[in-house]
Design a protein around this motif. Structure first.
Motif, mmCIF file in Angstrom:
data_model
loop_
_atom_site.group_PDB
_atom_site.id
_atom_site.type_symbol
_atom_site.label_atom_id
_atom_site.label_comp_id
_atom_site.label_asym_id
_atom_site.label_seq_id
_atom_site.Cartn_x
_atom_site.Cartn_y
_atom_site.Cartn_z
ATOM 1 N N GLN A 47 20.317 -9.151 25.040
ATOM 2 C CA GLN A 47 20.020 -10.526 24.656
ATOM 3 C C GLN A 47 18.743 -10.596 23.817
ATOM 4 O OE1 GLN A 47 18.657 -13.425 27.729
ATOM 5 N NE2 GLN A 47 20.509 -14.547 27.193
ATOM 6 N N ALA A 48 17.723 -9.851 24.225
ATOM 7 C CA ALA A 48 16.465 -9.839 23.456
ATOM 8 C C ALA A 48 16.693 -9.276 22.064
ATOM 9 C CB ALA A 48 15.419 -9.016 24.202
ATOM 10 N N ARG A 49 17.508 -8.231 21.952
ATOM 11 C CA ARG A 49 17.774 -7.639 20.647
ATOM 12 C C ARG A 49 18.523 -8.619 19.746
ATOM 13 N NH1 ARG A 49 19.561 -2.772 22.380
ATOM 14 N NH2 ARG A 49 21.701 -3.525 22.470
ATOM 15 N N GLY A 50 19.498 -9.333 20.314
ATOM 16 C CA GLY A 50 20.258 -10.289 19.525
ATOM 17 C C GLY A 50 19.415 -11.461 19.061
ATOM 18 N N ARG A 51 18.579 -11.995 19.948
ATOM 19 C CA ARG A 51 17.742 -13.139 19.576
ATOM 20 C C ARG A 51 16.634 -12.731 18.612
ATOM 21 N NH1 ARG A 51 17.424 -16.254 25.463
ATOM 22 N NH2 ARG A 51 19.534 -17.158 25.334
ATOM 23 N N THR A 52 16.174 -11.498 18.732
ATOM 24 C CA THR A 52 15.190 -11.001 17.767
ATOM 25 C C THR A 52 15.791 -10.942 16.369
ATOM 26 O OG1 THR A 52 13.986 -9.723 19.432
ATOM 27 C CG2 THR A 52 13.754 -9.020 17.144
ATOM 28 N N ALA A 53 17.023 -10.444 16.278
ATOM 29 C CA ALA A 53 17.698 -10.380 14.982
ATOM 30 C C ALA A 53 17.913 -11.781 14.414
ATOM 31 C CB ALA A 53 19.031 -9.650 15.121
ATOM 32 N N GLU A 54 18.281 -12.735 15.268
ATOM 33 C CA GLU A 54 18.487 -14.107 14.801
ATOM 34 C C GLU A 54 17.188 -14.712 14.271
ATOM 35 O OE1 GLU A 54 20.088 -16.225 18.073
ATOM 36 O OE2 GLU A 54 22.047 -15.236 18.000
ATOM 37 N N GLU A 56 14.489 -13.094 13.161
ATOM 38 C CA GLU A 56 14.083 -12.408 11.930
ATOM 39 C C GLU A 56 14.848 -12.960 10.733
ATOM 40 O OE1 GLU A 56 12.678 -7.945 13.339
ATOM 41 O OE2 GLU A 56 14.801 -8.332 12.980
ATOM 42 N N HIS A 57 16.139 -13.212 10.931
ATOM 43 C CA HIS A 57 16.935 -13.777 9.833
ATOM 44 C C HIS A 57 16.416 -15.157 9.446
ATOM 45 C CE1 HIS A 57 20.419 -14.685 7.343
ATOM 46 N NE2 HIS A 57 20.552 -15.828 8.001
ATOM 47 N N ALA A 58 16.113 -15.996 10.456
ATOM 48 C CA ALA A 58 15.612 -17.344 10.169
ATOM 49 C C ALA A 58 14.231 -17.290 9.532
ATOM 50 C CB ALA A 58 15.574 -18.164 11.462
ATOM 51 N N PHE A 59 13.388 -16.377 9.975
ATOM 52 C CA PHE A 59 12.018 -16.306 9.463
ATOM 53 C C PHE A 59 11.989 -15.823 8.017
ATOM 54 C CE2 PHE A 59 8.025 -14.068 8.727
ATOM 55 C CZ PHE A 59 7.098 -15.001 9.156
ATOM 56 N N TRP A 60 12.732 -14.763 7.741
ATOM 57 C CA TRP A 60 12.683 -14.183 6.401
ATOM 58 C C TRP A 60 13.606 -14.879 5.403
ATOM 59 C CZ3 TRP A 60 8.533 -11.707 5.746
ATOM 60 C CH2 TRP A 60 7.976 -10.907 6.766
ATOM 61 N N SER A 61 14.286 -15.940 5.846
ATOM 62 C CA SER A 61 15.115 -16.693 4.905
ATOM 63 C C SER A 61 14.274 -17.617 4.034
ATOM 64 C CB SER A 61 16.156 -17.525 5.666
ATOM 65 O OG SER A 61 15.531 -18.471 6.508
ATOM 66 N N GLY A 62 12.970 -17.708 4.348
ATOM 67 C CA GLY A 62 12.062 -18.465 3.483
ATOM 68 C C GLY A 62 11.888 -19.910 3.869
ATOM 69 N N PRO A 81 12.039 -13.240 22.531
ATOM 70 C CA PRO A 81 10.664 -12.728 22.590
ATOM 71 C C PRO A 81 9.921 -12.803 21.263
ATOM 72 C CG PRO A 81 12.261 -10.931 22.735
ATOM 73 C CD PRO A 81 13.017 -12.205 22.866
ATOM 74 N N LEU A 82 10.581 -12.489 20.163
ATOM 75 C CA LEU A 82 9.888 -12.504 18.880
ATOM 76 C C LEU A 82 9.519 -13.926 18.482
ATOM 77 C CD1 LEU A 82 8.831 -10.731 16.634
ATOM 78 C CD2 LEU A 82 11.035 -10.966 15.475
ATOM 79 N N ALA A 83 10.395 -14.881 18.780
ATOM 80 C CA ALA A 83 10.085 -16.280 18.491
ATOM 81 C C ALA A 83 8.886 -16.750 19.296
ATOM 82 C CB ALA A 83 11.306 -17.154 18.791
ATOM 83 N N ARG A 84 8.754 -16.299 20.536
ATOM 84 C CA ARG A 84 7.605 -16.688 21.349
ATOM 85 C C ARG A 84 6.315 -16.047 20.835
ATOM 86 N NH1 ARG A 84 11.742 -16.639 25.394
ATOM 87 N NH2 ARG A 84 11.450 -14.406 25.848
ATOM 88 N N ILE A 85 6.414 -14.843 20.303
ATOM 89 C CA ILE A 85 5.244 -14.216 19.681
ATOM 90 C C ILE A 85 4.814 -15.017 18.454
ATOM 91 C CG2 ILE A 85 4.471 -12.160 18.427
ATOM 92 C CD1 ILE A 85 6.242 -10.511 20.323
ATOM 93 N N PHE A 86 5.773 -15.380 17.633
ATOM 94 C CA PHE A 86 5.484 -16.216 16.461
ATOM 95 C C PHE A 86 4.871 -17.542 16.883
ATOM 96 C CE2 PHE A 86 7.250 -19.948 14.288
ATOM 97 C CZ PHE A 86 6.610 -19.854 13.068
ATOM 98 N N ASP A 87 5.439 -18.163 17.902
ATOM 99 C CA ASP A 87 4.959 -19.455 18.381
ATOM 100 C C ASP A 87 3.496 -19.366 18.802
ATOM 101 O OD1 ASP A 87 4.525 -21.352 20.901
ATOM 102 O OD2 ASP A 87 6.063 -22.277 19.648
ATOM 103 N N ALA A 88 3.156 -18.324 19.572
ATOM 104 C CA ALA A 88 1.777 -18.168 20.037
ATOM 105 C C ALA A 88 0.822 -17.944 18.872
ATOM 106 C CB ALA A 88 1.692 -17.001 21.023
ATOM 107 N N GLY A 89 1.215 -17.097 17.919
ATOM 108 C CA GLY A 89 0.346 -16.802 16.786
ATOM 109 C C GLY A 89 0.148 -17.988 15.866
ATOM 110 N N TYR A 90 1.212 -18.717 15.570
ATOM 111 C CA TYR A 90 1.088 -19.829 14.615
ATOM 112 C C TYR A 90 0.367 -21.021 15.233
ATOM 113 C CZ TYR A 90 2.280 -22.656 10.567
ATOM 114 O OH TYR A 90 2.208 -23.419 9.427
#
Length: 225
Positions: A47-54, A56-62, A81-90
């Motif tokens: 699940q973490a791998r799938g949501r990370t890929a999703e 990344e696609h949304a983030f790098w789509s500009g 997990p990656l979205a939560r990392i982005f959320d904390a940083g931004y």
């Protein structure tokens, strides 16, 4: 004596000594627990791998970062997990940028620290219970071997009271002892395979998270110029 009946697996378990039965029961319980965590952990990592890929696609789509932040904030638990990392940083970046007197390096370092803290929590969650699988894989064969040694000792003690020993007297005692080793291996092998696989998958996710944090920090740094 019917040797075939005595050497059936269920018969051997039923006629084993109390110590050997306790060893077998403990190993079976540990095996059930390890399979439970194998399925739980496998689902969580997939699940973490799938949501990370999703993400990344949304983030790098500009898209707009503020809009992406709102999207991830709506449901942090399901964001990945990656979205939560982005959320904390931004969030930290936006808060520090609004404070007067801060250098650009201070803002970026604060954002990185926030992402690093969230990153560590996410990795800790993914690695939870891996130590249990490692322990099962390393200890179970020795526990099974203890049951085997104890069973063989009982078998030879029983032979000491007989004037002559035949295969029908020796085989059941040794066979029931070896069942403990077999159960120990049955518990250990899946745990070792799962641990190695999960550790590899988590390492790959960790590399993706760290790469994203570096690239996202560069993006934030460009916004401050």
């Amino acid at each position: 004596m019917n040797i075939t009946q005595d050497l059936s697996i269920l018969s051997l378990i039923a006629e084993a000594s109390i110590v050997v039965k306790a060893v077998m029961g403990m190993l079976l319980l540990v095996s059930v627990m390890s399979w439970y965590w194998i399925f739980r952990k496998g689902f969580a990592i997939r699940q973490a791998r799938g949501r990370t890929a999703e993400f990344e696609h949304a983030f790098w789509s500009g898209g707009d970062l503020a809009a992406l932040l709102r999207m991830t904030s709506n449901d942090r638990a399901a964001a990945g997990p990656l979205a939560r990392i982005f959320d904390a940083g931004y969030r930290e970046f936006s808060k520090l940028r609004g404070q007067p007197g801060l250098e650009a390096s201070d803002i970026i370092n604060g954002s990185r620290r926030a992402m690093r803290a969230t990153f560590q929590r996410e990795i800790d969650d993914l690695e939870a219970h891996l130590a249990f699988l490692a322990s099962v894989g390393s200890v179970s064969p020795y526990v099974g071997l203890f049951g085997t040694v104890w069973g063989i000792m009982n078998a030879f003690r029983g032979l000491s009271n007989m004037s002559s020993a035949t295969l029908s007297h020796v085989a059941p005692g040794i066979a029931e002892a070896l069942v403990a080793t077999a159960i120990g291996l049955f518990a250990a092998i899946p745990a070792v395979v799962a641990y190695n696989r999960f550790a590899h998958d988590i390492d790959r996710l960790s590399i993706r998270f760290e790469s994203f944090m570096e690239e996202f920090s560069n993006i934030l740094q460009r916004q401050l110029r």
